[in-house]
Scaffold this active site. Structure first.
Site, PDB file in Angstrom:
ATOM      1  N   GLU A   1      53.459  86.065  50.596  1.00  0.00           N
ATOM      2  CA  GLU A   1      52.548  86.900  49.783  1.00  0.00           C
ATOM      3  C   GLU A   1      51.080  86.702  50.162  1.00  0.00           C
ATOM      4  O   GLU A   1      50.229  86.447  49.300  1.00  0.00           O
ATOM      5  CB  GLU A   1      52.760  86.613  48.284  1.00  0.00           C
ATOM      6  CG  GLU A   1      54.101  87.083  47.790  1.00  0.00           C
ATOM      7  CD  GLU A   1      54.276  87.075  46.271  1.00  0.00           C
ATOM      8  OE1 GLU A   1      53.446  86.491  45.567  1.00  0.00           O
ATOM      9  OE2 GLU A   1      55.262  87.656  45.802  1.00  0.00           O
TER      10      GLU A   1
ATOM     11  N   GLU B   1      62.058  88.799  47.620  1.00  0.00           N
ATOM     12  CA  GLU B   1      61.895  88.402  46.217  1.00  0.00           C
ATOM     13  C   GLU B   1      62.136  89.645  45.375  1.00  0.00           C
ATOM     14  O   GLU B   1      61.386  90.625  45.475  1.00  0.00           O
ATOM     15  CB  GLU B   1      60.497  87.846  45.926  1.00  0.00           C
ATOM     16  CG  GLU B   1      60.273  86.452  46.477  1.00  0.00           C
ATOM     17  CD  GLU B   1      58.977  85.813  45.989  1.00  0.00           C
ATOM     18  OE1 GLU B   1      58.561  86.062  44.842  1.00  0.00           O
ATOM     19  OE2 GLU B   1      58.390  85.053  46.781  1.00  0.00           O
TER      20      GLU B   1
HETATM   21  O1  AHR Z   1      59.204  83.687  42.465  1.00  0.00           O
HETATM   22  C1  AHR Z   1      58.070  83.214  41.783  1.00  0.00           C
HETATM   23  C2  AHR Z   1      56.787  83.528  42.520  1.00  0.00           C
HETATM   24  O2  AHR Z   1      56.603  84.909  42.550  1.00  0.00           O
HETATM   25  C3  AHR Z   1      56.750  83.118  43.974  1.00  0.00           C
HETATM   26  O3  AHR Z   1      56.327  81.816  44.164  1.00  0.00           O
HETATM   27  C4  AHR Z   1      55.756  84.071  44.560  1.00  0.00           C
HETATM   28  O4  AHR Z   1      55.988  84.329  45.917  1.00  0.00           O
HETATM   29  C5  AHR Z   1      55.854  85.300  43.683  1.00  0.00           C
HETATM   30  O5  AHR Z   1      54.626  85.750  43.284  1.00  0.00           O
END
Ligand code: AHR
Length: 503
Positions: free
Chosen positions: A173, A292
Site C-alpha cells: 500500500e 487484501e
Molecule cells: O489488513 C489490515 C491492514 O489493512 C493492512 O495492514 C494494510 O495493508 C491495510 O490497510
C-alpha cells in the site's frame, strides 16, 4: 415469489480456476501471530509453538497462498530480526500498529507453519524504510540452496531446504499516506522496478506483485496504477488490489451488493493495466493479485486509540477483531463470486486476514479456536470450485440500492470440471425480504443429480458465532434443490449464500 433463471454452457468459459484465488494473509498485527497461530504455552501447541487446532482449521478453510509478514507492518520490518536463535532476537517498535514486536516468529518458523497448513508462502519485502539490498538479502536467505553467507545462515538456523518462495510483493500500500516510506507513484514505481530487476537477476522466474491502490476510493486511484505500471510493466507479473467492505450509515441493501463495487474495481484496474499494455505495444498481460479483501467494519474496529508513548506499546493487543454476522458471510460469499467471475485476470487473491484480525478464525488464549460465519463460504467455495470458471447468463429480478442503482437480486458463478463430470454453482440472494426460486438450465453439462446443496442464512442477519455459542451460524442443507430434465431448481431465502455440488 420472484424467479430467476441461469443458463450454463460448458463452452462459455472464463478461465481455469486458479487455486491462488483462495489465498489469505497473516500480518504481525494484533493477535494474528502471537496468541493466534502461535501460542507456545497452549495445550495444542506443536514443537514450534504453533497451535495444532488452528492448523486444522486453516487446512479445513482450504487456503492456498498466505501473504506474510504484512501489511502496514512490513514497511518498517527488518526481516533479519526474525531469524536465528530466539533468545537473541531484538524487540522492536512496530510503528504501523503502535505495538511491540518480540520477533519470536519470523521467516523460518512461518515457512514451516505454511507447509503444515498446505499453503504457499507469499512474501512481502519492505519498500517503505528499506530497498533493493534488503530485498536481495531476504531472497538469498530464503531461496538459495546453500553456499552463500545468507543461505548458509538459514541452514545453520535449522532450515536445510530453501523456502522456495515464488510470489513476492514489492512493498505494501505505498499509495497510502499512512504507510511508512509513502511517496508518489513515480518514486515508488522506480524503486519497485529497480527491486524487481535486481531480484530477477537472482531468479528470473520469480512472480512479482507491484502495489496498486489501497482502495478504489483513494484520490490517486487509476493514475497510481497507470504511473506505477509505466515504470514497472516489463518487470512484474501482478498489480495488487485492496478493498474492504462495510455498511455505510446502516445502508445494508448497498452493503449486500458490495460485489458490484468489487466488479467495477477489477474492471477499472484491468483497464489501467491494458492502457499501459497498449501504449507500450506489449504482448504481455498484467494479472491482478487481489491480495487484501474482506468485510471490515473499519468504523468500529479501526478506531483503536493509538498509544502515543512508545515505551507503553503492548505486545499482541486485541486489534481489528471484527466479529462477523450471517449477513457478512453472505457478502464474503458474493465477493468470492466476483473474484471467480474475473478468473481470467484475477489469478491470485488473499482474504485479509486469517486468524483473529478481521479473520474467519478466532482463538482464545489457553482456550478454543472457532469458525466465524465468514469461514463457511470461503471453505466451501475453495473445496468445490474446480476445473474451469463458466460465465453464466443470469436473468434476475432487480433490487434498488442507493450506492449502485438497480442490481440483480441473484448473483452467481459456476465452475465445471469436465473430466470429473461435476459442476458447482455459487449463488447469492441479495434481497432483504424476498425468497427467490432459481432455475438453472444445466442441460449441456449433463447434470444428473445434486450431490449437495448448502445454504448459509439466519433469520437474524446479525447473528454470529461467539466463544459462548461457536456454532450459532452454520450452513444448512438446502432441501429444495432438485434436478429435472437438465434443469436444477433451488429456492434461496433472503440474505443467503448457497453452493450447489452437481454431478
Ligand atoms: O489488513 C489490515 C491492514 O489493512 C493492512 O495492514 C494494510 O495493508 C491495510 O490497510
Amino acid at each position: 415469489m420472484p424467479n430467476a433463471r441461469i443458463t450454463l454452457d460448458p463452452h462459455f468459459t472464463v478461465a481455469p480456476v486458479s487455486r491462488r484465488i483462495f489465498g489469505s494473509f497473516v500480518e504481525h498485527l494484533g493477535r494474528a501471530v502471537y496468541d493466534g497461530i502461535y501460542e507456545p504455552g497452549h495445550r495444542a501447541a506443536n514443537a514450534d509453538g504453533f497451535r495444532r487446532d488452528v492448523i486444522d482449521l486453516v487446512r479445513e478453510l482450504g487456503v492456498s497462498t498466505i501473504r506474510y509478514p504484512g501489511g502496514n507492518f512490513v514497511s518498517g520490518y527488518r526481516w533479519e530480526d526474525g531469524v536465528g536463535p530466539r533468545e537473541a532476537r531484538p524487540r522492536r517498535l512496530d510503528l504501523a500498529w503502535h505495538s511491540t514486536e518480540s520477533n519470536e516468529v519470523g521467516l523460518d518458523e512461518f515457512a514451516r507453519w505454511t507447509k503444515e497448513v498446505d499453503g504457499e508462502l507469499m512474501y512481502a519485502v519492505n519498500l517503505g524504510t528499506r530497498g533493493v539490498q534488503e530485498a536481495l538479502d531476504v531472497l538469498e536467505y530464503a531461496n538459495i540452496p546453500s553456499g552463500t553467507t545468507l543461505s548458509d545462515q538459514r541452514i545453520a538456523n535449522g532450515s536445510p531446504e530453501p523456502h522456495a518462495i515464488r510470489m513476492w510483493c514489492l512493498g505494501n500500500e505505498m499509495d497510502g499516506p499512512w504507510q511508512l516510506g509513502h511517496g508518489t507513484a513515480t518514486e515508488y514505481g522506480r524503486l519497485a522496478a529497480k527491486t524487481a530487476q535486481a531480484m530477477r537477476q537472482i531468479d528470473p522466474t520469480l512472480e512479482l506483485v507491484v502495489c496498486g491502490s489501497s482502495g478504489a476510493g483513494m484520490p490517486t486511484f487509476g493514475v497510481w496504477e497507470r504511473t506505477v505500471l509505466e515504470e514497472t510493466y516489463e518487470h512484474v507479473d501482478f498489480i495488487s488490489c485492496h478493498a474492504y467492505y462495510e455498511p455505510h450509515d446502516g445502508d445494508v441493501a448497498s452493503f449486500l451488493a458490495s460485489a458490484v463495487s468489487m466488479d467495477r474495481f477489477i474492471d477499472s484496474v484491468v483497464a489501467s493495466a491494458d492502457h499501459v499494455k497498449a501504449v507500450r505495444r506489449s504482448d504481455k498481460t498484467m494479472y491482478l493479485s487481489f491480495d487484501e479483501w474482506n468485510v471490515w467494519y473499519q468504523s468500529v474496529y479501526n478506531d483503536v486509540e493509538k498509544i502515543t508513548d512508545p515505551s507503553a506499546w503492548p505486545q499482541a493487543p486485541r486489534l481489528l477483531e471484527n466479529a462477523y454476522s450471517a449477513m457478512d458471510a453472505v457478502v464474503v460469499g458474493s465477493l468470492l463470486i466476483s473474484l471467480l467471475r474475473h478468473a481470467d485476470r484475477v489469478t491470485a487473491a488473499s482474504l485479509a486476514q486469517l486468524v483473529n484480525v478481521i479473520a474467519p478464525i478466532t482463538t482464545e488464549p489457553g482456550g478454543p479456536a472457532w469458525r466465524q460465519t465468514t469461514f463457511y463460504p470461503f471453505a466451501i467455495t475453495s473445496r468445490l470450485a474446480r476445473g474451469t470458471v463458466l460465465d453464466p447468463k443470469i436473468d434476475s429480478p432487480l433490487i434498488a440500492t442507493d450506492a449502485y442503482g438497480e442490481v440483480p437480486m441473484v448473483d452467481a458463478v459456476a465452475t465445471h470440471d469436465d473430466a470429473a463430470g461435476t459442476a458447482s454453482v455459487f449463488l447469492v440472494n441479495r434481497s432483504l425480504t424476498e425468497t427467490v426460486t432459481v432455475s438453472i438450465d444445466a442441460g449441456p453439462l449433463g447434470i444428473l443429480h445434486v450431490r449437495s446443496a448448502e445454504t448459509l442464512h439466519d433469520e437474524d442477519f446479525s447473528a454470529g458465532n461467539t466463544l459462548a455459542d461457536q456454532d450459532r451460524v452454520v450452513p444448512e442443507p438446502n432441501k429444495t434443490a432438485r434436478v429435472e430434465g437438465g434443469t436444477v431448481t433451488v429456492t434461496l431465502p433472503p440474505v443467503s449464500w448457497t453452493a450447489l455440488d452437481l454431478h
